[in-house]
Each structure stands twice: as structure tokens, then as C-alpha cells.
Design a protein around this motif. Structure first.
Motif, PDB file in Angstrom:
ATOM      1  N   VAL A 106      -5.922  -0.716  -7.182  1.00 57.16           N
ATOM      2  CA  VAL A 106      -4.714  -0.713  -6.353  1.00 57.16           C
ATOM      3  C   VAL A 106      -4.331  -2.119  -5.916  1.00 57.16           C
ATOM      4  CG1 VAL A 106      -5.037   1.632  -5.521  1.00 57.16           C
ATOM      5  CG2 VAL A 106      -6.101  -0.265  -4.280  1.00 57.16           C
ATOM      6  N   LYS A 162       0.829  -1.211   0.000  1.00 61.13           N
ATOM      7  CA  LYS A 162       0.000   0.000   0.000  1.00 61.13           C
ATOM      8  C   LYS A 162       0.862   1.260   0.000  1.00 61.13           C
ATOM      9  CE  LYS A 162      -3.998  -2.135   2.255  1.00 61.13           C
ATOM     10  NZ  LYS A 162      -4.901  -2.126   3.444  1.00 61.13           N
ATOM     11  N   GLU A 206       1.679   6.562  -7.346  1.00 59.91           N
ATOM     12  CA  GLU A 206       0.374   6.988  -7.835  1.00 59.91           C
ATOM     13  C   GLU A 206       0.527   7.994  -8.984  1.00 59.91           C
ATOM     14  OE1 GLU A 206      -3.881   8.718  -6.099  1.00 59.91           O
ATOM     15  OE2 GLU A 206      -2.101   8.620  -4.812  1.00 59.91           O
ATOM     16  N   VAL A 255       2.237   1.730  -3.449  1.00 58.99           N
ATOM     17  CA  VAL A 255       1.184   2.187  -4.371  1.00 58.99           C
ATOM     18  C   VAL A 255       1.068   3.704  -4.315  1.00 58.99           C
ATOM     19  CG1 VAL A 255      -1.314   2.230  -4.750  1.00 58.99           C
ATOM     20  CG2 VAL A 255      -0.154   0.054  -4.391  1.00 58.99           C
TER      21      VAL A 255
END
Length: 533
Positions: A463, A445, A452, A448
């Protein structure tokens, strides 16, 4: 004590033989319309694991004892021996038919046996819920006294695989020694093909639960030892393998990637010897699997490999023949090298650990004491309620798969050794060769968020989407007066000039015989289902 914990029916050679004959008789009694009577079908051994007795009054201990494992291994070995002996009797019956016997085999008929390994089972699986340590196995099954197996003169193909190889979770799967298929091959004088679509090599699963990471841990010491055993096994069997063996597929790890690995953690050095276990010195600091495959390839026409490798697989000193009989070569390598270094980094050069960690006897073998297990059980109790939910603690993962950019100082030597090995003086019979890997984008996460909106990463719509793509190079040798062809699929990255020149020398010309293909992004790679049938 071991006999009180397991239940197993001793295998019977006669029962196996009778089952073979019954299949033929039943089929020939009522063959389908338009079909001739069969002589003999494909023969299969489904290796059953003994039933483990998990009674409320006598629950199984958290850890499997050596005595219980030895009993299970003896049962596994006995089944293989019975199978070989039954096939030997079948061959004798076919070679010496009487007027009353069913014609089992024509003079030109061959056997293609299959050995299929099943999962471990419990008579009361629900009673094992308090601890799942027993579901994850480290010790490897072996065939005892393989030299005493009968020689089978009618066998031309052997396949060995696991019944549930497609499952993402290795729970209840008992691994088999990597050298066992080679040892069985030495008892088949006319063997032409050996296929093993999984040699039980596993990678750590990125469970969210720390307890599950400990329970399902791929212990690094036994992992290294298994690879050493393969290297030793090849050296031992090379003089014993039949000259008829020309086609081999050895897939060390499973190709069904589910995007459940953590590529940010440090990997073990499976090549270097530790201070407490210097056994790998016999390979002079080189990877035993790569060396074993190199030796094995010297006598083959077709080799299909999925393995952790180093450039040692392709290296040969001087201009002598490397693999003089090789016609088709297919090598899929893992993005991580067996010494714990990586061939790839993140898109921006992220490479959290530049070396693998050393394996020691004290830290990287299953603990025989209770302290480690007690800590694991305490973690389980703390996490069980948090992670259980609808999916269960087993279905929560925290993957971080981000290595999509080649590390030039790692990948170029591998590509260069591959190109050098393809020279006609080293592989005069070669028609085609591939070296490739599959790269996966399934970042954490945090990662990600870092990427982005960036065009540095594969395109995704979600995602949590997993994106995979193939990275590698293929060489098609010249046919007749042709020039041959090199096909790269490496995106907009380019190897160093020395590597490009080495491949260019294989096909000649000014680059017109070199193709650069774009990546093809997919969510899940296609599986070779036929390998497990």
C-alpha cells in the motif's frame, strides 16, 4: 549587523588561477604510465556560501534579513567574477606564451568550465534546532553586473548545477536566478553548449507536519516572479547570445521524484497576473517560461527541457519557420500546467481543483510580520513530540499522487500544438522529438481503500509502494526515402482523432508507421548521474 552574522573569505582571482596552474604542473610532473601530459583540465568553481555565525550569545534570528542576504549574494557574485577573471588571465597566458611558461592551451584547445553551488552552512548548526526557518530559502542569488564580466574566447561549454541536487529535501539550498545562466552565456562568444540540470524550481512537499509545510513552503509569489524573470531574461539576452550556441539543456525542476507531493491540493496560477502585481501582463496572459523557451529554441539545434509548460511553447502563427535549426528536441512536462490546472486526473476522473488560485501580494509572499512565524512555532511545539520518533519530524510525509488519466480537454491541445510544430516547413532539420511526462501512483490511505482490488490503477505489492511510468509520444523524422515513425506510450487511452491525424500526416501511410507501446512500471526512475559530475 550583517557582517557580524557571516564569515567569508573574499575570493581571489590570483588564487584561482594559481590553483589551475598547479593542477597542470602536478599532473605533468608525474603523468600516469601510458598517458601524455595534459594541456589543461576541466576548470571548476565550487561556489561556497559564507558561514553563518549562530552563537549562543547572539543566535541568528528566525528570518534572514535583507542585509544578510545581500552580503551573501555579493559573496556569491564575487566568486563568479573572480572565476571569469581567472579564466580570462589563463587565456591571455595561453595566447602569449613565453619561453619560461608552461604550455597551457594548444591553439585548438577549448575550455569547459563548471560552476557547482554548495549548501548554506552554519558554524553551530545544532544551535539552530529551535527554528529551521533559516534552512529554507526563497530569495534567489544573482551575479551582479554580468555585463562587466570579461569575454572568454576559449569556452565552448558551460555547466551550472547544485552540489546536492539529488537530495529530496531542499534544506540549506540557496536558489539561483533562472536568468543567471543565460546572462553568463552572453560573455562566452564561442559557447556551443549550456547545461543546467536544475534551475531551482521546487514543488510543495507533503509533510505530515503542518509546521513543516509552513516552514518549507514554496512561496507562490516569488515562484511566479522567478518564472517571469526567466521570460524577461530570454528577451534581454537573445540579441546577445553567441551564434555558436546550438545545444541547451534546462531542467527547471529535479527529476528525482520521491512520491512526496499532494496532488489533491490546489496549485497556484503562475501565469495570471494578480491585482496587486500586474507584471505578467507583458506576456499577454501566456506562460513566460514557455514563451522564453520557444524564443530560445528558434536558434538551437538541440534542446532538452524539463519544465512546467503550456501549448504556447510550440505555437507559431502562420506557416513560417518555428525552429529552423532544431535537430533533436526533448521536452518533459509536469502533469500540472503552470496556470494551476492539471493535464491528468485520477483514474475515475478525480480532479479536486479545476483551476489554480490567484496569487496576491498579501497572501503569497513571505510575511514580514511575526504573527505567521509565531503560529508556525506554536504548531511545531504541538507536533514535535508526536512526529519526532526515530525518523524525525522531517521524514514524515502524507503524499497523495493519483493523477494517471489524461484530461482530454487539457492534454489534446498540448499534443496537437506539438504535432503541428513538427511539420517540415517549421522544423526542416528535425531528426527526432519527444514530449512526455512521468506519472506516479502513490495515493493517500483513503484513496488506497477506494481502489482496493481495482484494475484501474498500476499494479502494486504494497500500500505504500510508489509506482511510476512514462507517458508520452516520440517522433522520428523520415530518413532518405523512409516514412518516419510515431511511437505512443499512453496505455489504452487514445488522443482525439484530430491529434492522431496530425501525427499521421507526419509519417504518411495507413498507420503502419505508428506504434502503441505498453506502460513500463517502475518504483524509481533512472537518474542521469553524468549531469551532476
Amino acid at each position: 549587523m550583517a557582517s557580524q552574522q557571516i564569515r567569508a573569505t573574499p575570493p581571489s582571482k590570483d588564487a584561482m588561477l594559481n590553483s589551475f596552474l598547479e593542477i597542470v604542473r602536478n599532473y605533468n610532473a608525474r603523468p600516469p604510465p601510458g598517458r601524455n601530459k595534459i594541456v589543461f583540465p576541466a576548470c571548476q568553481l565550487v561556489v561556497e556560501m559564507p558561514l553563518l555565525l549562530n552563537r549562543p550569545s547572539e543566535p541568528l534570528p528566525c528570518r534572514e534579513s535583507p542585509a544578510v542576504f545581500e552580503a551573501i549574494n555579493a559573496h556569491f557574485s564575487a566568486q563568479v567574477h573572480a572565476f571569469f577573471n581567472a579564466l580570462h588571465d589563463l587565456e591571455d597566458m595561453a595566447d602569449k606564451p613565453s619561453s619560461d611558461d608552461l604550455e597551457l592551451l594548444h591553439q585548438d584547445e577549448w575550455l569547459r568550465p563548471v560552476i557547482q553551488i554548495t549548501n548554506q552552512s552554519f558554524d553551530n548548526p545544532e544551535g539552530n534546532d529551535d527554528c529551521v526557518h533559516r534552512c529554507y530559502h526563497t530569495r534567489r542569488l544573482t551575479v551582479q553586473n554580468p555585463e562587466s564580466l570579461p569575454l572568454l574566447n576559449r569556452v565552448i561549454q558551460l555547466r551550472i548545477f547544485h552540489d546536492n541536487a539529488y537530495s529530496p529535501d531542499p534544506a540549506n539550498m540557496r536558489p539561483v536566478s533562472m536568468r543567471t545562466p543565460l546572462e553568463l552565456a552572453t560573455r562566452l562568444p564561442h559557447l556551443r553548449e549550456l547545461h543546467c540540470p536544475w534551475l531551482w524550481e521546487e514543488f510543495p512537499i507533503a509533510f505530515t507536519s503542518q509546521a513543516m509545510r509552513r516552514i518549507a513552503r514554496v512561496w507562490e509569489g516569488p515562484w511566479r516572479d522567478a518564472r517571469v524573470e526567466f521570460g524577461r531574461g530570454v528577451r534581454h539576452v537573445m540579441p546577445l547570445l553567441p551564434s555558436s550556441l546550438t545545444k541547451v539543456s534546462l531542467w527547471f525542476w529535479r527529476t528525482n521524484a520521491y512520491g512526496r507531493e499532494d496532488q489533491a491540493v490546489q496549485m497556484p496560477d503562475l501565469v495570471g497576473a494578480s491585482l496587486s502585481s500586474p507584471s505578467t501582463n507583458e506576456f499577454e496572459g501566456m506562460d513566460p517560461v514557455s514563451l522564453g523557451l520557444r524564443d530560445l529554441g528558434s536558434r538551437l539545434e538541440e534542446l532538452d527541457v524539463i519544465a512546467l509548460i503550456t501549448p504556447d511553447l510550440f505555437h507559431s502563427s502562420g506557416d513560417g519557420l518555428l525552429w529552423p535549426r532544431m535537430v533533436h528536441l526533448k521536452v518533459e512536462f509536469h502533469p500540472c500546467a503552470p496556470n494551476g490546472t492539471w493535464y491528468f486526473s485520477g483514474p475515475r476522473g478525480e480532479n479536486p481543483h479545476s483551476t489554480g488560485f490567484a496569487i496576491t501580494r498579501e497572501e503569497h509572499y513571505p510575511s514580514e510580520g511575526l504573527e505567521y512565524d509565531d503560529e508556525t512555532h506554536a504548531l511545531w511545539d504541538d507536533e514535535e513530540e508526536e512526529y519526532w520518533g526515530v525518523e524525525g519530524i522531517y521524514e514524515h510525509y502524507t503524499p497523495d499522487m493519483f493523477r494517471t488519466r489524461p484530461i482530454v480537454e487539457r492534454i489534446n491541445p498540448l499534443l496537437l500544438e506539438f504535432a503541428s510544430s513538427l511539420q517540415r516547413q517549421k522544423m526542416p532539420s528535425l531528426q527526432d522529438a519527444e514530449l512526455f511526462t512521468w506519472l506516479t501512483w502513490r495515493p493517500s490511505k483513503d484513496r488506497v481503500q477506494e481502489y482496493e482490488g481495482s484494475d484501474e490503477v498500476p499494479p502494486t505489492t504494497d500500500v505504500e509502494q510508489t509506482v511510476m511510468f512514462r507517458w508520452g509520444v516520440r517522433y522520428d523524422a523520415p530518413k532518405g526515402d523512409g516514412k518516419g515513425k510515431v511511437t505512443w506510450q499512453v496505455g489504452d487511452w487514445r488522443p482525439e482523432d484530430k491529434v492522431i491525424a496530425a501525427f499521421k500526416d507526419l509519417v504518411g501511410g495507413e498507420g503502419e508507421n505508428i506504434e502503441w507501446k505498453a506502460f513500463e512500471y517502475i518504483e524509481e526512475r533512472e537518474q542521469d548521474v553524468e549531469a551532476f559530475i
